[in-house]
Design an enzyme around this catalytic site. Structure first.
Site: not given
Ligand code: PGA
Length: 272
Positions: A21-23, A113, A115, A183, A189, A229, A250-251
């Site tokens: 997930n590049w966001k 998600h 976010e 999640e 993150g 994470s 993600g990251g």
């Protein structure tokens, strides 16, 4: 912890999914560069896409470019979007319809998600409508659920995830493929992943609830990912759990080498 009885352990029949997930990162040129590097890394290690599926979830503005690259180079990386409109078409300024995503050969769409649930006030009812739109257009909704730190302290690990699952799934037609991602919001993150025990406990509870809602066969074939994470250091320990079938990353998905290492989780024997 009691063993999950209602869904047989058919983990081997579920192809693990490593989802990046590049966001809101990478413009379309950067996206092309990253996918090229990722494809080379995976080719170098002779990645078996039949054994472990790899998908990237790109911003809307990148989808056409990534689609073109995947098709031109005949790459087996699958394409995902990060959100979708619950509506079919019409006067919804700024929204993107599921049918448009399908035209870009999108395979998966993230819905719910945290976010979006928290940053955009999306209710599970909206998430359910989005999941339905995705499924209706023959793509697979990747439905995210998970508790905040406050929820965890107040209700324990699984309560919120189970409630969100039920409320987010009910409009999706019976039999349509879905992927779930557990999640914990506090793990996203933060550099602080959930313990494998907690992740497995919640994923097992989600599978049991899925079995109650949709029947044993559907529960047994549905992939449930862990996200929050995830790195190449901890992924193998999560994937060893009987009810965890992949990772939503993600990251660490923004680094092609690291993401490729995560996709190779079967090869690292970590002690973690
Ligand atoms: P993270 O994000 O891997 O950076 O924690 C996961 C996610 O939000 O899907």
């Amino acid at each position: 912890m009691s063993k999950n009885q209602s869904a047989p352990n058919t983990k081997t029949a579920r192809v693990p999914l490593i989802a990046g997930n590049w966001k809101m990162n990478l413009d379309h040129l950067q996206a092309i560069a990253l996918v090229q590097k990722l494809a080379w890394s995976l080719k170098d290690v002779r990645h078996d896409f039949g054994a472990v599926e790899v998908a990237v979830f790109a911003p809307f503005t990148d989808l056409r470019s990534v689609q073109t690259l995947l098709a031109a180079d005949k790459l087996s990386i699958r394409l995902g979007a990060q959100d979708v409109s619950p509506h079919e078409s019409g006067a919804y300024t700024g929204d993107v319809a599921a049918q448009f995503l399908r035209k870009l050969d999108v395979n998966y769409v993230i819905v719910g998600h945290s976010e979006r649930r928290h940053g955009h006030g999306e209710s599970s009812e909206t998430v359910a409508a989005k999941a339905k739109a995705v499924a209706t257009h023959e793509m697979v909704p990747l439905i995210c659920v998970g508790e905040t730190a406050e929820d965890l302290a107040e209700h324990g690990a699984a309560a919120v995830a189970l409630e969100q699952l039920e409320a987010s799934l009910h409009l999706v037609p019976q039999g349509a493929e879905v992927v779930l991602a557990y999640e914990p919001v506090w793990a996203i993150g933060s550099g602080e992943a959930a313990t494998t025990e907690q992740a497995e406990q919640v994923c097992a509870a989600l599978r049991t609830r899925l079995s109650e809602l949709r029947g044993e066969a559907e529960a047994a074939r549905t992939r449930i990912l862990y996200g929050g994470s995830v790195t190449s250091q901890n992924v193998a320990a999560f994937l060893r759990q009987p009810n965890i079938d992949g990772a939503l990353v993600g990251g660490a998905s923004l680094d092609s080498q690291e993401f490729s290492r995560i996709a190779q989780f079967k090869k690292h024997v970590t002690g973690a």
